[in-house]
Design a protein around this motif. Structure first.
Motif, PDB file in Angstrom:
ATOM      1  N   TRP A  12       8.050  -3.339  -2.674  1.00 50.19           N
ATOM      2  CA  TRP A  12       7.298  -4.388  -3.361  1.00 50.19           C
ATOM      3  C   TRP A  12       8.059  -5.694  -3.523  1.00 50.19           C
ATOM      4  CZ3 TRP A  12       5.270  -1.033  -8.014  1.00 50.19           C
ATOM      5  CH2 TRP A  12       4.279  -0.151  -7.554  1.00 50.19           C
ATOM      6  N   ARG A  13       9.367  -5.656  -3.581  1.00 52.52           N
ATOM      7  CA  ARG A  13      10.168  -6.837  -3.927  1.00 52.52           C
ATOM      8  C   ARG A  13       9.871  -8.069  -3.074  1.00 52.52           C
ATOM      9  NH1 ARG A  13      14.786  -4.512  -4.637  1.00 52.52           N
ATOM     10  NH2 ARG A  13      14.399  -4.256  -6.852  1.00 52.52           N
ATOM     11  N   PRO A  14       9.665  -7.967  -1.757  1.00 49.55           N
ATOM     12  CA  PRO A  14       9.395  -9.187  -0.979  1.00 49.55           C
ATOM     13  C   PRO A  14       8.122  -9.931  -1.388  1.00 49.55           C
ATOM     14  CG  PRO A  14       9.982  -7.371   0.470  1.00 49.55           C
ATOM     15  CD  PRO A  14       9.805  -6.792  -0.901  1.00 49.55           C
ATOM     16  N   ARG A  64       0.830  -1.209   0.000  1.00 51.00           N
ATOM     17  CA  ARG A  64       0.000   0.000   0.000  1.00 51.00           C
ATOM     18  C   ARG A  64       0.861   1.254   0.000  1.00 51.00           C
ATOM     19  NH1 ARG A  64      -2.843  -1.222   4.389  1.00 51.00           N
ATOM     20  NH2 ARG A  64      -2.232   0.604   5.573  1.00 51.00           N
ATOM     21  N   GLN A  65       1.895   1.255   0.821  1.00 56.98           N
ATOM     22  CA  GLN A  65       2.774   2.424   0.884  1.00 56.98           C
ATOM     23  C   GLN A  65       3.495   2.635  -0.445  1.00 56.98           C
ATOM     24  OE1 GLN A  65       6.007   2.237   3.670  1.00 56.98           O
ATOM     25  NE2 GLN A  65       6.222   4.449   3.728  1.00 56.98           N
ATOM     26  N   GLY A  66       3.915   1.564  -1.089  1.00 62.99           N
ATOM     27  CA  GLY A  66       4.567   1.682  -2.391  1.00 62.99           C
ATOM     28  C   GLY A  66       3.647   2.254  -3.450  1.00 62.99           C
ATOM     29  N   ILE A  67       2.379   1.855  -3.418  1.00 58.51           N
ATOM     30  CA  ILE A  67       1.400   2.377  -4.367  1.00 58.51           C
ATOM     31  C   ILE A  67       1.207   3.871  -4.143  1.00 58.51           C
ATOM     32  CG2 ILE A  67      -1.049   2.320  -5.016  1.00 58.51           C
ATOM     33  CD1 ILE A  67      -0.915  -0.742  -4.388  1.00 58.51           C
ATOM     34  N   ALA A  72      11.812   4.826 -14.693  1.00 55.22           N
ATOM     35  CA  ALA A  72      11.791   3.817 -13.643  1.00 55.22           C
ATOM     36  C   ALA A  72      11.127   4.379 -12.385  1.00 55.22           C
ATOM     37  CB  ALA A  72      13.218   3.388 -13.327  1.00 55.22           C
ATOM     38  N   PRO A  73      10.419   3.501 -11.651  1.00 51.57           N
ATOM     39  CA  PRO A  73       9.840   3.965 -10.391  1.00 51.57           C
ATOM     40  C   PRO A  73      10.949   4.256  -9.385  1.00 51.57           C
ATOM     41  CG  PRO A  73       9.510   1.611 -10.651  1.00 51.57           C
ATOM     42  CD  PRO A  73      10.103   2.113 -11.932  1.00 51.57           C
ATOM     43  N   PRO A  74      10.665   5.047  -8.382  1.00 50.07           N
ATOM     44  CA  PRO A  74      11.681   5.317  -7.364  1.00 50.07           C
ATOM     45  C   PRO A  74      12.157   4.009  -6.727  1.00 50.07           C
ATOM     46  CG  PRO A  74       9.751   6.718  -7.058  1.00 50.07           C
ATOM     47  CD  PRO A  74       9.418   5.735  -8.126  1.00 50.07           C
ATOM     48  N   ALA A  75      13.418   3.956  -6.369  1.00 53.03           N
ATOM     49  CA  ALA A  75      13.999   2.735  -5.804  1.00 53.03           C
ATOM     50  C   ALA A  75      13.275   2.285  -4.548  1.00 53.03           C
ATOM     51  CB  ALA A  75      15.478   2.952  -5.515  1.00 53.03           C
TER      52      ALA A  75
END
Length: 178
Positions: free
Chosen positions: A169-171, A140-143, A160-163
């Motif tokens: 999201w990666r996990p 949710r925070q990444g969105i 590219a989206p911010p790192a």
């Protein structure tokens, strides 16, 4: 072929995004809602899973092999029908197909009476949560952060989206190897 229904449920994320951007009026709500929908779609593509639960209909060969449903995580498989070449559909009796949802959330379907040349039409529900507040906080925070980044960068978007978004999201990322 996968056909999905639209899902709503971005109201809570809209309030989060407005708070993150310190916007108190409703004049930008339509723009912000569109950015949230885009960010949520990018999140789904990145993690390889549907975020919000929604209905899907998928057709696949009825040749007797186990076949994986496209969307995941699968919550329930609601019905399996056989579709003739002319498009007529017939609900299959329970002994004419087998279904499974594995521990990873992948849905599997196979016809047990293969060889009649018909395709299977499977109706099911898939998604991680019923609403945005049910999603893991990091997703949710990444969105919200991605939508905010796009809002603040209007007109000069980066490729590219911010790192930090990728890190959040990666996990949750699930990929299929061919």
């Amino acid at each position: 072929m996968l056909i999905e229904e639209e899902s709503g449920g971005l109201a809570a994320a809209l309030a989060e995004l407005k708070a993150y951007l310190r916007i108190e009026t409703g004049g930008e709500d339509a723009v912000l809602a569109g950015l949230l929908r885009s960010a949520a779609a990018l999140c789904e593509q990145f993690v390889g899973q549907w975020l919000l639960a929604r209905a899907a209909r998928e057709t696949m060969a009825g040749d007797g092999r186990w076949q994986r449903l496209s969307a995941r995580p699968v919550l329930s498989i609601e019905s399996v029908a056989a579709v003739d070449v002319d498009g007529t559909s017939e609900m299959l009796p329970v002994d004419a197909y087998a279904i499974d949802i594995d521990a990873a959330g992948d849905g599997w379907v196979r016809a047990t009476r293969a060889g009649d040349g018909r395709v299977l039409a499977v109706r099911y529900r898939a998604g991680m949560a019923g609403e945005m507040n049910g999603l893991p906080h990091a997703l949710r925070q990444g969105i919200v952060r991605l939508a905010a980044d796009h809002y603040l960068a209007r007109g000069n978007e980066s490729a590219a989206p911010p790192a930090v978004v990728s890190a959040l999201w990666r996990p949750f990322r699930r990929m299929r190897l061919a």
